[in-house]
Design a protein around this motif. Structure first.
Motif, mmCIF file in Angstrom:
data_model
loop_
_atom_site.group_PDB
_atom_site.id
_atom_site.type_symbol
_atom_site.label_atom_id
_atom_site.label_comp_id
_atom_site.label_asym_id
_atom_site.label_seq_id
_atom_site.Cartn_x
_atom_site.Cartn_y
_atom_site.Cartn_z
ATOM 1 N N LYS A 36 0.841 -1.199 0.000
ATOM 2 C CA LYS A 36 0.000 0.000 0.000
ATOM 3 C C LYS A 36 0.880 1.255 0.000
ATOM 4 N N TRP A 37 1.998 1.215 0.708
ATOM 5 C CA TRP A 37 2.934 2.345 0.708
ATOM 6 C C TRP A 37 3.439 2.612 -0.711
ATOM 7 N N PHE A 38 3.782 1.559 -1.423
ATOM 8 C CA PHE A 38 4.255 1.690 -2.802
ATOM 9 C C PHE A 38 3.178 2.318 -3.676
ATOM 10 N N ARG A 39 1.951 1.832 -3.553
ATOM 11 C CA ARG A 39 0.833 2.355 -4.342
ATOM 12 C C ARG A 39 0.587 3.831 -4.031
ATOM 13 N N LEU A 40 0.618 4.190 -2.749
ATOM 14 C CA LEU A 40 0.399 5.585 -2.366
ATOM 15 C C LEU A 40 1.551 6.479 -2.824
ATOM 16 N N THR A 41 2.756 5.933 -2.862
ATOM 17 C CA THR A 41 3.904 6.707 -3.334
ATOM 18 C C THR A 41 3.753 7.031 -4.817
ATOM 19 N N ILE A 42 3.266 6.077 -5.602
ATOM 20 C CA ILE A 42 3.024 6.331 -7.028
ATOM 21 C C ILE A 42 2.005 7.458 -7.188
ATOM 22 N N ILE A 43 0.935 7.399 -6.428
ATOM 23 C CA ILE A 43 -0.087 8.445 -6.502
ATOM 24 C C ILE A 43 0.492 9.779 -6.040
ATOM 25 N N GLU A 44 1.296 9.742 -4.983
ATOM 26 C CA GLU A 44 1.927 10.972 -4.498
ATOM 27 C C GLU A 44 2.830 11.591 -5.559
ATOM 28 N N LEU A 45 3.562 10.766 -6.280
ATOM 29 C CA LEU A 45 4.443 11.290 -7.320
ATOM 30 C C LEU A 45 3.655 11.945 -8.453
ATOM 31 N N ILE A 46 2.440 11.452 -8.699
ATOM 32 C CA ILE A 46 1.606 12.015 -9.756
ATOM 33 C C ILE A 46 0.982 13.335 -9.324
ATOM 34 N N ILE A 47 0.453 13.408 -8.100
ATOM 35 C CA ILE A 47 -0.282 14.611 -7.682
ATOM 36 C C ILE A 47 0.397 15.369 -6.547
ATOM 37 N N GLY A 48 1.582 14.978 -6.155
ATOM 38 C CA GLY A 48 2.247 15.568 -5.000
ATOM 39 C C GLY A 48 2.500 17.055 -5.106
ATOM 40 N N VAL A 49 2.902 17.523 -6.275
ATOM 41 C CA VAL A 49 3.186 18.957 -6.437
ATOM 42 C C VAL A 49 1.915 19.765 -6.183
ATOM 43 N N GLU A 50 0.785 19.289 -6.668
ATOM 44 C CA GLU A 50 -0.474 19.998 -6.445
ATOM 45 C C GLU A 50 -0.877 19.989 -4.979
ATOM 46 N N ILE A 51 -0.624 18.873 -4.288
ATOM 47 C CA ILE A 51 -0.917 18.814 -2.855
ATOM 48 C C ILE A 51 -0.044 19.818 -2.103
ATOM 49 N N LEU A 52 1.228 19.889 -2.468
ATOM 50 C CA LEU A 52 2.118 20.850 -1.820
ATOM 51 C C LEU A 52 1.616 22.277 -2.024
ATOM 52 N N GLU A 53 1.181 22.596 -3.238
ATOM 53 C CA GLU A 53 0.659 23.935 -3.505
ATOM 54 C C GLU A 53 -0.594 24.211 -2.683
ATOM 55 N N SER A 54 -1.416 23.210 -2.502
ATOM 56 C CA SER A 54 -2.617 23.367 -1.693
ATOM 57 C C SER A 54 -2.259 23.592 -0.227
ATOM 58 N N ILE A 55 -1.261 22.873 0.266
ATOM 59 C CA ILE A 55 -0.814 23.080 1.647
ATOM 60 C C ILE A 55 -0.256 24.491 1.811
ATOM 61 N N ILE A 56 0.500 24.957 0.837
ATOM 62 C CA ILE A 56 1.037 26.315 0.884
ATOM 63 C C ILE A 56 -0.113 27.329 0.932
ATOM 64 N N MET A 57 -1.160 27.068 0.151
ATOM 65 C CA MET A 57 -2.311 27.975 0.145
ATOM 66 C C MET A 57 -2.997 28.015 1.507
ATOM 67 N N SER A 58 -2.959 26.905 2.246
ATOM 68 C CA SER A 58 -3.608 26.882 3.561
ATOM 69 C C SER A 58 -2.939 27.853 4.524
ATOM 70 N N PHE A 59 -1.685 28.200 4.282
ATOM 71 C CA PHE A 59 -1.005 29.163 5.144
ATOM 72 C C PHE A 59 -1.562 30.558 4.964
ATOM 73 N N SER A 60 -2.134 30.815 3.805
ATOM 74 C CA SER A 60 -2.619 32.160 3.532
ATOM 75 C C SER A 60 -4.120 32.303 3.762
ATOM 76 N N LEU A 61 -4.789 31.205 4.113
ATOM 77 C CA LEU A 61 -6.234 31.298 4.333
ATOM 78 C C LEU A 61 -6.531 32.059 5.613
ATOM 79 N N SER A 62 -7.745 32.481 5.745
ATOM 80 C CA SER A 62 -8.173 33.294 6.880
ATOM 81 C C SER A 62 -7.879 32.608 8.210
ATOM 82 N N PRO A 63 -7.297 33.333 9.158
ATOM 83 C CA PRO A 63 -7.033 32.741 10.465
ATOM 84 C C PRO A 63 -8.303 32.429 11.242
ATOM 85 N N TYR A 64 -9.462 32.954 10.796
ATOM 86 C CA TYR A 64 -10.712 32.682 11.494
ATOM 87 C C TYR A 64 -11.115 31.221 11.394
ATOM 88 N N SER A 65 -10.555 30.521 10.431
ATOM 89 C CA SER A 65 -10.881 29.105 10.313
ATOM 90 C C SER A 65 -10.010 28.259 11.237
#
Length: 193
Positions: A36-65
């Motif tokens: 399962k780790w291998f399978r998730l790593t393949i998926i991470e390699l495909i969409i990982g950059v987008e996930i990282l960008e989404s995490i970066i965006m969470s830093f700029s979201l409203s602190p009220y959340s």
């Protein structure tokens, strides 16, 4: 005028991000199988950059959340795991696995995410329900996101290069190798649509 040598003897963490992405650490080995780790790593390699960008965006979201027990200067906005996954054709197809990537890899392995509420573990159904659990990204680990992006890009580069070399070796055609390189890069970009 003298040229001074600049020194900074601060200890470098010395961890290998390549091994962090590809190999389970001791905290994770008893939580997820190697397959399962291998399978998730393949998926991470495909969409990982987008996930990282989404995490970066969470830093700029409203602190009220943010929750009152989290310091808004130390954590990004709180989100459900599924909200860290950007919309896209491929992302929608692998959404359930992407949630597992966030849980097992970004939360347990990389320690980039932390839950702000408890999640439910049902041993009989063999499920972990994070539906009502929000996670926040740790700002102190923000610089590590660059290293993870480099691992994703390096992996795609090495995959492309390896396939190109094999195509050239077996076909003895430079045009075929170039066409393969272009095709693999086009595939990589299409996966982010």
């Amino acid at each position: 005028m003298k040229d001074y040598k600049i020194k900074d003897i601060h200890d470098f963490y010395g961890k290998s991000y390549v091994s962090t992405v590809f190999f389970r650490n001791d905290r994770v080995k008893d939580k997820i199988s190697a397959f399962k780790w291998f399978r998730l790593t393949i998926i991470e390699l495909i969409i990982g950059v987008e996930i990282l960008e989404s995490i970066i965006m969470s830093f700029s979201l409203s602190p009220y959340s943010n929750y009152k027990n989290l310091d808004k200067d130390e954590y990004g906005a709180t989100c459900h795991l599924s909200l860290f996954i950007p919309y896209g054709i491929i992302n929608c197809l692998v959404r359930n696995s992407a949630v597992e990537v966030l849980y097992y890899k970004y939360y347990h392995q990389y320690l980039l995410l932390t839950p702000v509420e408890k999640y439910d573990i049902d041993d009989q159904k063999n499920t972990i329900n994070c539906t009502r659990t929000r996670f926040a990204a740790k700002k102190e680990l923000f610089s590590e996101l660059i290293a993870f992006r480099r691992v994703y890009e390096l992996t795609w580069f090495l995959l492309n290069l390896s396939i190109d070399i094999l195509v050239y070796y077996f076909s003895d055609s430079l045009q075929a190798a170039i066409a393969t390189a272009i095709g693999i890069e086009a595939l990589r970009r299409l996966l982010t649509i």
